[in-house]
Design a protein around this motif. Structure first.
Motif, short mmCIF file in Angstrom:
data_model
loop_
_atom_site.label_atom_id
_atom_site.label_comp_id
_atom_site.label_asym_id
_atom_site.label_seq_id
_atom_site.Cartn_x
_atom_site.Cartn_y
_atom_site.Cartn_z
N CYS A 523 0.80 -1.23 0.14
CA CYS A 523 0.01 -0.03 -0.16
C CYS A 523 0.81 1.36 -0.04
O CYS A 523 1.90 1.40 0.45
N PRO A 524 0.34 2.13 -0.53
CA PRO A 524 1.13 3.69 -0.64
C PRO A 524 0.87 4.18 0.97
O PRO A 524 -0.02 3.55 1.62
N SER A 525 1.80 4.65 1.51
CA SER A 525 1.61 5.21 3.13
C SER A 525 0.55 6.22 3.09
O SER A 525 -0.31 6.29 4.32
N CYS A 526 0.06 6.98 1.95
CA CYS A 526 -0.77 7.63 1.98
C CYS A 526 -1.58 7.99 0.63
O CYS A 526 -0.94 8.29 -0.35
N ASN A 527 -2.90 7.40 0.41
CA ASN A 527 -3.32 7.50 -1.17
C ASN A 527 -3.91 8.99 -1.46
O ASN A 527 -4.31 9.25 -2.48
N LYS A 528 -4.03 9.84 -0.04
CA LYS A 528 -4.38 11.16 -0.35
C LYS A 528 -6.02 11.27 -1.27
O LYS A 528 -5.99 12.33 -1.95
N ASN A 529 -6.92 10.35 -0.65
CA ASN A 529 -8.09 10.47 -1.20
C ASN A 529 -9.07 11.23 -0.20
O ASN A 529 -10.46 11.05 -0.39
N GLY A 530 -8.60 11.75 0.74
CA GLY A 530 -9.44 12.24 1.83
C GLY A 530 -10.21 11.39 3.03
O GLY A 530 -10.88 11.97 3.51
N VAL A 531 -9.90 10.02 2.48
CA VAL A 531 -10.63 9.22 3.56
C VAL A 531 -9.47 8.18 4.57
O VAL A 531 -8.45 7.94 3.77
N CYS A 532 -9.68 8.22 5.75
CA CYS A 532 -8.66 7.58 6.36
C CYS A 532 -9.07 6.25 6.44
O CYS A 532 -10.29 5.59 6.81
N GLU A 533 -8.12 5.20 5.90
CA GLU A 533 -8.53 3.78 5.58
C GLU A 533 -7.30 2.94 6.43
O GLU A 533 -6.32 2.39 5.80
N PRO A 534 -7.61 2.79 7.65
CA PRO A 534 -6.67 1.94 8.47
C PRO A 534 -6.58 0.54 8.02
O PRO A 534 -5.40 0.03 8.08
N LEU A 535 -7.59 0.03 7.14
CA LEU A 535 -7.38 -1.31 6.56
C LEU A 535 -6.37 -1.38 5.51
O LEU A 535 -5.67 -2.40 5.15
N LEU A 536 -5.98 -0.13 4.81
CA LEU A 536 -4.98 0.04 3.96
C LEU A 536 -3.62 0.51 4.46
O LEU A 536 -2.74 0.94 3.84
N GLY A 537 -3.69 0.42 5.93
CA GLY A 537 -2.29 0.70 6.66
C GLY A 537 -2.35 2.15 6.98
O GLY A 537 -1.12 2.93 7.24
N GLU A 538 -3.12 2.94 6.56
CA GLU A 538 -3.21 4.63 6.72
C GLU A 538 -3.24 4.96 8.50
O GLU A 538 -4.08 4.24 9.08
N SER A 539 -2.38 6.07 8.66
CA SER A 539 -2.47 6.28 10.22
C SER A 539 -2.44 7.75 9.99
O SER A 539 -1.75 8.39 9.26
N CYS A 540 -2.55 8.61 11.19
CA CYS A 540 -2.39 9.96 11.28
C CYS A 540 -1.11 10.44 11.22
O CYS A 540 -0.27 9.73 11.18
N ALA A 541 -0.76 11.56 10.80
CA ALA A 541 0.25 12.06 10.11
C ALA A 541 1.40 12.67 11.22
O ALA A 541 0.90 13.21 12.48
N THR A 542 2.65 12.47 11.26
CA THR A 542 3.52 13.03 11.99
C THR A 542 4.57 13.70 11.08
O THR A 542 4.62 13.67 10.11
N SER A 544 7.49 12.52 10.64
CA SER A 544 8.55 11.99 9.91
C SER A 544 7.48 10.85 8.92
O SER A 544 8.02 10.02 8.15
N GLY A 545 6.16 11.01 8.80
CA GLY A 545 5.22 10.23 7.98
C GLY A 545 3.50 10.21 8.23
O GLY A 545 3.42 11.10 8.78
N GLY A 546 3.36 9.06 7.97
CA GLY A 546 1.75 8.97 8.41
C GLY A 546 0.92 9.57 7.19
O GLY A 546 1.59 9.67 5.93
N CYS A 547 -0.31 9.87 7.32
CA CYS A 547 -0.92 9.96 6.20
C CYS A 547 -2.20 11.33 6.73
O CYS A 547 -2.85 11.46 7.55
N SER A 548 -2.13 12.54 5.93
CA SER A 548 -2.63 13.70 6.08
C SER A 548 -4.50 13.11 6.08
O SER A 548 -5.20 14.11 6.51
N ASP A 549 -4.60 12.11 5.12
CA ASP A 549 -6.23 11.83 5.21
C ASP A 549 -6.70 11.40 6.67
O ASP A 549 -8.16 11.61 6.99
N CYS A 550 -5.85 11.03 7.30
CA CYS A 550 -6.18 10.44 8.93
C CYS A 550 -5.80 11.73 10.00
O CYS A 550 -6.08 11.64 11.31
N GLY A 551 -5.67 13.16 9.60
CA GLY A 551 -5.40 14.02 10.30
C GLY A 551 -3.90 14.32 11.00
O GLY A 551 -3.10 13.44 10.55
N SER A 552 -3.82 15.15 11.98
CA SER A 552 -2.50 15.04 12.38
C SER A 552 -2.52 14.46 13.79
O SER A 552 -3.46 14.86 14.73
#
Length: 652
Positions: A523-542, A544-552
């Motif tokens: 999975c990409p670390s963040c597919n940037k579709n505006g939806v937080c998708e934990p099942l695809l490995g997305e988590s909140c942004a830090t 050093s990483g994470g995904c903006s779809d899931c907030g900060s």
């Protein structure tokens, strides 16, 4: 503090008293609401008027909705409506979502047919194809070991053919509801032509496929597909080295004598094929395609009108082996599928498309199938969204995409062929004397050493070989992990038997990049579709990483227990963060307008804190913008008020 509160109250009152801008023609306005699960195409600068946003949406391929804050979107097939957070001081009474009364792409599904029906009706045929594919791969492995070419099978004696299949542990023919059914001729065809691309016919420089076109904003996918399929059939029949045929989608959609559609309406593939067969089809130069007019432009250009110099016939295919044969013979055919939001971002660097099991259903689409690859287990497909989408306008669809594609049932696969008008008729000759009726073919004799038509491993194992037995501990013949996990499954690190690792990313088994990266890719670390998708490995942004779809992770994020909303910042809804807001298909969710325990002002301010604004009825457009049809903009013609109120099932 008191002064600030007073200013906010005055601002709210001023907003409440001011009339909202006029709703653009062709749109319905849902005040103080949005549609969770909408796919955002792009965002325009803040402050754009509804008229400007409507004009931008009208000119953007696939756009059928926009929000007051400038997002151009594709709304889900059965939209769920959710209230904005009226406690946010930035939210005005005139904020909301506008939905167009036009098709997503142009395919109308018959009454009672949806993606579940497509899947169910096509499952037996798809299972048979997977059985043929598995059997062919095992026979091919045996042939490679003996340095025998697949083409040599056609010239083998029945006894030699039986030996190859027997030593590969593959029945020559079988009938099985569980494992799939096939004949040895099916397997031999798969061995002879395991890969086909009508753009490079059988590895040559010939191309049966015309250039990619763009349907633009109109719901014309059915007619772009029908025209592309017709162009391929003519190229094959005329032996063209390069397909230069260019027929008129404008005439097909807007001007043909059977039906005349609008830019916003879709149609059925079988009826489009029937029009081509009955009336032929004129050239693009006579009726050039344009999206400038809702009712099309049926004026004749470059007279006289010319049509293809021949006759088309259409028919339906309900066997995938025959579908592949038709592609090899006539270049292309037509098929439909359910479009989920993750499809829009498919690109050539990605694996063949498989629904991720999470994304929302956006609608239905008709496309042109131009090839296949049994080694990679995918179809090659020509789209009608221009060369800027996908792989220069083409894409790969996995055999296991789970979107109802190439379902071999009813009229879901439509084929065309073409005969030139100047094809010479056979010379007249005296009528021959009547000949005696041929003797009926002898009934197959079990034990004669030949697996004849009508014989299978179940009826004659002596000639056709022993049948596969699911549960015997050996993965053989046409067995696959999907049809016989007991024999073909893989034990994972925790000791659980699964199909992850069988080299097939199967959406029907709930495999995706999150659950099975071995088969589906990482999975990409963040597919940037505006939806937080934990099942695809997305988590909140830090940092050093994470995904903006899931907030900060350091402020507001999906999973913090609060269904957050900020008009000019991070937003959560039932469609983007089910952890905090509840799922859109739950009995209640944050944004449904009801403060339902355990919701409270802290966890769901939009339902439990008011905000000084009078909320409309959820899922009901403003009276001045209400439409007579109830069309929700997805091309399905839904008039079901329950769908608008959010009680309909939104797949994904």
């Amino acid at each position: 503090m008191l002064l600030a509160a007073s200013l906010v109250a005055l601002a709210v009152a001023a907003q409440a008293g001011a009339p909202c801008p006029p709703t653009p023609a062709g749109y319905s306005f849902y005040r103080l609401q949005d549609t969770p699960g909408a796919f955002v195409l792009r965002t325009l600068p803040a402050g754009s008027s509804p008229a400007a946003l409507a004009a931008a949406c009208d000119s953007a391929t696939l756009c059928n909705s926009f929000s007051s804050d400038g997002q151009l979107c594709i709304v889900p097939s059965s939209p769920i409506f959710s209230f904005l957070d009226a406690t946010d001081p930035q939210v005005s009474d005139c904020d909301g979502v506008y939905i167009a009364a036009r098709s997503l792409s142009g395919l109308e599904m018959p009454p009672g047919v949806d993606v579940d029906v497509l899947r169910a009706k096509g499952e037996a045929g798809l299972r048979n194809m997977r059985a043929i594919d598995a059997a062919a791969k095992r026979v091919a492995s045996k042939l490679r070991a003996e340095a025998i070419s697949p083409e040599a099978l056609a010239h083998m004696s029945p006894q030699a053919l039986a030996r190859v299949f027997r030593e590969a542990n593959v029945p020559l023919s079988q009938t099985s509801d569980q494992l799939g059914s096939y004949t040895n001729s099916n397997v031999m065809a798969a061995l002879t032509y395991p890969v086909w691309d009508s753009r490079t016919v059988n590895g040559t420089t010939l191309s049966y496929i015309s250039p990619i076109k763009d349907q633009g904003r109109c719901g014309t996918c059915v007619h772009f597909t029908a025209v592309a399929t017709a162009e391929a059939a003519v190229a094959v029949a005329q032996g063209q080295a390069v397909n230069t045929n260019d027929y008129s989608e404008e005439w097909m959609h807007f001007c043909n004598p059977v039906y005349k559609l609008t830019c916003g309406s879709g149609y059925w593939a079988n009826r489009a094929a029937a029009v081509i067969a009955q009336y032929n089809i004129p050239y693009e130069k006579n009726y050039p395609y344009t999206t400038a007019y809702d009712a099309g432009n049926c004026n004749l250009y470059n007279p006289p009108e010319e049509r293809s110099p021949g006759t088309f016939k259409y028919f339906f295919i309900t066997d995938l082996t025959k579908a592949k044969e038709h592609i090899r013979t006539w270049g292309a055919l037509m098929s439909s599928f359910a479009v989920y939001n993750d499809f829009f971002s498919w690109g050539p660097a990605k694996a063949p498309y498989v629904w991720d099991g999470v994304s929302a259903l956006a609608g239905y689409h008709e496309v042109t199938v131009i090839g296949y690859n049994d080694s990679g287990s995918y179809w090659l497909v020509k789209n009608s969204w221009g060369t800027g989408w996908g792989d220069k306008g083409f894409f790969k669809m996995s055999y296991t995409a789970n979107v109802g594609f190439m379902s071999p049932a009813d009229d879901y696969i439509v084929a065309l062929n073409w005969t030139a008008n100047n094809t010479p008729s056979p010379s007249a000759s005296p009528s021959p004397s009547p000949s005696p009726s041929p003797s009926p073919s002898p009934s197959p004799v079990c034990g004669d050493g030949t697996c004849d038509a009508g014989e299978t491993c179940g009826s004659c194992s002596t000639d056709c070989g022993p049948c596969d037995v699911c549960g015997d501990g050996v993965c053989t013949g046409a067995e696959t992990c999907e049809t016989c996990k007991t024999d073909c499954g893989i034990v994972d690190a925790s000791g659980v038997l699964s199909c992850c690792g069988d080299h097939t990313c199967s959406a029907s088994l709930a495999e995706n990049c999150g659950s099975c990266p071995t088969d589906c890719g990482v999975c990409p670390s963040c597919n940037k579709n505006g939806v937080c998708e934990p099942l695809l490995g997305e988590s909140c942004a830090t940092a050093s990483g994470g995904c903006s779809d899931c907030g900060s992770c350091t402020s507001t994020y999906c999973g913090d227990g609060k269904c957050s909303y900020s008009k000019n910042g991070y937003k959560e809804s039932c469609g983007t963060c089910a952890k905090d807001c509840g799922g859109c298909n739950d009995t209640s969710f944050c944004g449904d307008g009801k403060c339902t325990p355990p919701e409270n002002a802290g966890s769901c301010s939009r339902d439990c804190s008011g905000g000084g604004k009078k909320l409309p009825l959820r899922g009901v457009p403003e009276p001045s913008a209400a439409t007579a049809t109830g069309n929700n903009g997805n091309g399905n013609g839904k008039k079901n008020r329950r769908a608008l109120l959010g009680s309909a099932h939104m797949r994904g």
